[in-house]
Design a protein around this motif. Structure first.
Motif, mmCIF file in Angstrom:
data_model
loop_
_atom_site.group_PDB
_atom_site.id
_atom_site.type_symbol
_atom_site.label_atom_id
_atom_site.label_comp_id
_atom_site.label_asym_id
_atom_site.label_seq_id
_atom_site.Cartn_x
_atom_site.Cartn_y
_atom_site.Cartn_z
ATOM 1 N N ASN A 2 -18.811 25.690 -61.656
ATOM 2 C CA ASN A 2 -17.847 26.650 -61.126
ATOM 3 C C ASN A 2 -18.395 28.074 -61.161
ATOM 4 O O ASN A 2 -19.175 28.438 -62.035
ATOM 5 N N LYS A 3 -17.945 28.848 -60.198
ATOM 6 C CA LYS A 3 -18.243 30.274 -60.117
ATOM 7 C C LYS A 3 -16.907 30.994 -60.218
ATOM 8 O O LYS A 3 -15.849 30.376 -60.166
ATOM 9 N N TYR A 4 -16.947 32.298 -60.348
ATOM 10 C CA TYR A 4 -15.720 33.085 -60.404
ATOM 11 C C TYR A 4 -15.603 33.922 -59.137
ATOM 12 O O TYR A 4 -16.563 34.550 -58.701
ATOM 13 N N GLU A 6 -13.203 36.777 -56.957
ATOM 14 C CA GLU A 6 -12.173 37.815 -56.973
ATOM 15 C C GLU A 6 -11.355 37.657 -55.696
ATOM 16 O O GLU A 6 -11.899 37.738 -54.597
ATOM 17 N N LEU A 27 -8.659 36.593 -60.618
ATOM 18 C CA LEU A 27 -9.950 35.983 -60.885
ATOM 19 C C LEU A 27 -9.743 34.471 -60.874
ATOM 20 O O LEU A 27 -8.954 33.941 -61.659
ATOM 21 N N SER A 29 -11.501 30.584 -60.880
ATOM 22 C CA SER A 29 -12.662 29.738 -61.131
ATOM 23 C C SER A 29 -12.653 28.618 -60.102
ATOM 24 O O SER A 29 -11.683 27.870 -59.992
ATOM 25 N N VAL A 64 -16.217 33.422 -68.939
ATOM 26 C CA VAL A 64 -15.030 34.090 -69.450
ATOM 27 C C VAL A 64 -14.814 33.567 -70.876
ATOM 28 O O VAL A 64 -14.692 32.354 -71.077
#
Length: 66
Positions: A2-4, A6, A27, A29, A64
């Motif tokens: 996974n990436k984050y 916005e 934010l 995921s 995170v």
């Protein structure tokens, strides 16, 4: 992995006789942009105000820690 992402949302609310617009940032995921968009739509299901996604961008956040 996974990436984050916005995700910027624009909400339309009533303020007396006027319409007011509020911008919020989330934010998310997700594996890809499309999943981030799907998660956002799912989270806003049943929301009684008008809203729209203004932008989605991948962040450089690695982790995170809660």
């Amino acid at each position: 992995m996974n990436k984050y992402y916005e995700v910027k949302i624009r909400l339309q609310i009533e303020d007396g006789d006027r319409l007011k617009f509020i911008n919020q940032t989330y934010l998310i995921s997700a594996i890809a942009v499309t999943e981030a968009e799907q998660k956002t739509h799912k989270d806003f299901e049943g929301y009684h105000m008008d809203w729209e996604i203004k932008s989605i961008r991948e962040t450089s956040i690695e982790k995170v820690i809660e």
